[in-house]
Design a protein around this motif. Structure first.
Motif, PDB file in Angstrom:
ATOM      1  N   MET A  71       0.853  -1.192   0.000  1.00  0.00           N
ATOM      2  CA  MET A  71       0.000   0.000   0.000  1.00  0.00           C
ATOM      3  C   MET A  71       0.886   1.239   0.000  1.00  0.00           C
ATOM      4  N   THR A  72       0.663   2.110  -0.936  1.00  0.00           N
ATOM      5  CA  THR A  72       1.419   3.346  -0.982  1.00  0.00           C
ATOM      6  C   THR A  72       0.649   4.423  -0.230  1.00  0.00           C
ATOM      7  N   THR A  73       1.399   5.251   0.436  1.00  0.00           N
ATOM      8  CA  THR A  73       0.754   6.369   1.118  1.00  0.00           C
ATOM      9  C   THR A  73       1.073   7.630   0.339  1.00  0.00           C
ATOM     10  N   THR A  74       0.094   8.457   0.235  1.00  0.00           N
ATOM     11  CA  THR A  74       0.232   9.709  -0.489  1.00  0.00           C
ATOM     12  C   THR A  74       0.124  10.848   0.514  1.00  0.00           C
ATOM     13  N   THR A  75       1.046  11.801   0.415  1.00  0.00           N
ATOM     14  CA  THR A  75       0.950  12.981   1.248  1.00  0.00           C
ATOM     15  C   THR A  75      -0.321  13.714   0.870  1.00  0.00           C
ATOM     16  N   GLU A  76      -1.013  14.195   1.874  1.00  0.00           N
ATOM     17  CA  GLU A  76      -2.277  14.878   1.609  1.00  0.00           C
ATOM     18  C   GLU A  76      -2.044  16.388   1.577  1.00  0.00           C
ATOM     19  N   PHE A  77      -1.786  16.905   0.392  1.00  0.00           N
ATOM     20  CA  PHE A  77      -1.630  18.338   0.203  1.00  0.00           C
ATOM     21  C   PHE A  77      -3.015  18.988   0.175  1.00  0.00           C
ATOM     22  N   ILE A  78      -3.902  18.349  -0.571  1.00  0.00           N
ATOM     23  CA  ILE A  78      -5.294  18.781  -0.622  1.00  0.00           C
ATOM     24  C   ILE A  78      -6.032  17.932   0.406  1.00  0.00           C
ATOM     25  N   THR A  79      -6.645  18.570   1.370  1.00  0.00           N
ATOM     26  CA  THR A  79      -7.355  17.832   2.411  1.00  0.00           C
ATOM     27  C   THR A  79      -8.638  17.259   1.832  1.00  0.00           C
ATOM     28  N   LYS A  80      -8.756  15.956   1.977  1.00  0.00           N
ATOM     29  CA  LYS A  80      -9.945  15.291   1.478  1.00  0.00           C
ATOM     30  C   LYS A  80     -11.115  15.583   2.410  1.00  0.00           C
ATOM     31  N   ARG A  81     -12.287  15.576   1.843  1.00  0.00           N
ATOM     32  CA  ARG A  81     -13.501  15.879   2.605  1.00  0.00           C
ATOM     33  C   ARG A  81     -13.909  14.693   3.474  1.00  0.00           C
ATOM     34  N   ASP A  82     -14.502  15.004   4.596  1.00  0.00           N
ATOM     35  CA  ASP A  82     -15.054  13.978   5.469  1.00  0.00           C
ATOM     36  C   ASP A  82     -16.392  13.517   4.912  1.00  0.00           C
ATOM     37  N   TYR A  83     -16.684  12.265   5.158  1.00  0.00           N
ATOM     38  CA  TYR A  83     -17.952  11.703   4.717  1.00  0.00           C
ATOM     39  C   TYR A  83     -19.012  11.865   5.796  1.00  0.00           C
ATOM     40  N   LYS A  84     -20.249  11.972   5.350  1.00  0.00           N
ATOM     41  CA  LYS A  84     -21.404  12.043   6.249  1.00  0.00           C
ATOM     42  C   LYS A  84     -21.955  10.624   6.373  1.00  0.00           C
ATOM     43  N   LEU A  85     -21.649   9.981   7.464  1.00  0.00           N
ATOM     44  CA  LEU A  85     -22.036   8.591   7.630  1.00  0.00           C
ATOM     45  C   LEU A  85     -23.221   8.469   8.574  1.00  0.00           C
ATOM     46  N   ASN A  86     -23.998   7.417   8.384  1.00  0.00           N
ATOM     47  CA  ASN A  86     -25.150   7.151   9.234  1.00  0.00           C
ATOM     48  C   ASN A  86     -24.772   6.382  10.486  1.00  0.00           C
ATOM     49  N   TYR A  87     -23.666   5.661  10.418  1.00  0.00           N
ATOM     50  CA  TYR A  87     -23.191   4.822  11.525  1.00  0.00           C
ATOM     51  C   TYR A  87     -24.231   3.781  11.933  1.00  0.00           C
ATOM     52  N   ILE A  88     -24.954   3.259  10.961  1.00  0.00           N
ATOM     53  CA  ILE A  88     -25.911   2.194  11.219  1.00  0.00           C
ATOM     54  C   ILE A  88     -25.229   0.841  11.040  1.00  0.00           C
ATOM     55  N   LEU A  89     -24.521   0.683   9.928  1.00  0.00           N
ATOM     56  CA  LEU A  89     -23.769  -0.540   9.675  1.00  0.00           C
ATOM     57  C   LEU A  89     -22.278  -0.212   9.676  1.00  0.00           C
ATOM     58  N   ASP A  90     -21.493  -1.135  10.171  1.00  0.00           N
ATOM     59  CA  ASP A  90     -20.064  -0.886  10.356  1.00  0.00           C
ATOM     60  C   ASP A  90     -19.283  -0.702   9.060  1.00  0.00           C
ATOM     61  N   ASP A  91     -19.789  -1.217   7.960  1.00  0.00           N
ATOM     62  CA  ASP A  91     -19.012  -1.181   6.724  1.00  0.00           C
ATOM     63  C   ASP A  91     -19.437  -0.085   5.740  1.00  0.00           C
ATOM     64  N   GLU A  92     -20.256   0.853   6.190  1.00  0.00           N
ATOM     65  CA  GLU A  92     -20.700   1.883   5.242  1.00  0.00           C
ATOM     66  C   GLU A  92     -19.539   2.740   4.749  1.00  0.00           C
ATOM     67  N   ILE A  93     -18.534   2.984   5.593  1.00  0.00           N
ATOM     68  CA  ILE A  93     -17.353   3.740   5.150  1.00  0.00           C
ATOM     69  C   ILE A  93     -16.626   2.969   4.048  1.00  0.00           C
ATOM     70  N   ASP A  94     -16.596   1.647   4.169  1.00  0.00           N
ATOM     71  CA  ASP A  94     -15.950   0.835   3.137  1.00  0.00           C
ATOM     72  C   ASP A  94     -16.681   0.962   1.803  1.00  0.00           C
ATOM     73  N   ALA A  95     -17.998   0.989   1.852  1.00  0.00           N
ATOM     74  CA  ALA A  95     -18.783   1.135   0.625  1.00  0.00           C
ATOM     75  C   ALA A  95     -18.521   2.491  -0.021  1.00  0.00           C
ATOM     76  N   VAL A  96     -18.491   3.530   0.793  1.00  0.00           N
ATOM     77  CA  VAL A  96     -18.243   4.877   0.269  1.00  0.00           C
ATOM     78  C   VAL A  96     -16.841   4.955  -0.327  1.00  0.00           C
ATOM     79  N   GLU A  97     -15.851   4.445   0.387  1.00  0.00           N
ATOM     80  CA  GLU A  97     -14.471   4.533  -0.103  1.00  0.00           C
ATOM     81  C   GLU A  97     -14.212   3.623  -1.299  1.00  0.00           C
TER      82      GLU A  97
END
Length: 174
Positions: A1-27
């Motif tokens: 896995m390569t890591t990339t320096t974050e020069f441009i800050t990525k936006r946070d996601y608006k999650l429902n936190y109902i199911l544990d894997d929703e962040i995985d689906a979004v990403e």
């Protein structure tokens, strides 16, 4: 896995936190190709649990999405009562749930997709300190503002490449 320096800050996601894997689906949307609407459907479909015990585990947590699937005609509820398959009905609710989470975050996904491409590029630039990162961020925001689910990832790549070309042409001096 390569890591990339974050020069441009990525936006946070608006999650429902109902199911544990929703962040995985979004990403996962960051790794898709083709039309965004197709990618949303394919991603939502790929996250539907297939094992009966997994389907039942969270069905009560997504009951409103199951009801929405039924009311929208997505869930297979036609026929007589002996033909009703609760697992398929619940799976339809999972589909609606994941699709909803992804669409609720589509603007963030689109921005983050382009930002990730530009961050990868900026990681190769020797004089990155001479670039107005805020200006690049604004350029991304403006460029993705009119992207919708009917566009494709090629359009996002074109946006990223256009901004990278502008960086190369020194249009964002600090």
């Amino acid at each position: 896995m390569t890591t990339t320096t974050e020069f441009i800050t990525k936006r946070d996601y608006k999650l429902n936190y109902i199911l544990d894997d929703e962040i995985d689906a979004v990403e996962e949307m960051l790794d898709r190709t083709g039309y965004l609407c197709d990618a949303v459907s394919e991603t939502a479909d790929s996250f539907i649990p297939i094992y009966t015990s997994d389907v039942w585990d969270n069905a009560s947590k997504i009951s409103e999405y199951i009801e929405e699937a039924i009311s929208d005609g997505i869930a297979p509820v036609h026929g007589n009562s002996s033909d009703i398959d609760l697992i398929r009905i619940f799976q339809s609710g999972y589909y609606v749930y994941y699709q909803s989470v992804i669409y609720d975050n589509l603007d963030e996904i689109v921005f983050n997709y382009v930002a990730e491409k530009i961050n990868e590029y900026l990681g190769t630039v020797d004089n990155v300190d001479s670039i107005d990162i805020d200006g690049v961020n604004d350029a991304i925001e403006n460029a993705v503002a009119n992207i919708d689910n009917n566009d494709d990832y090629d359009a996002l790549d074109d946006i990223a490449n256009g901004i990278i070309e502008n960086i190369d042409n020194e249009e964002y001096p600090s």
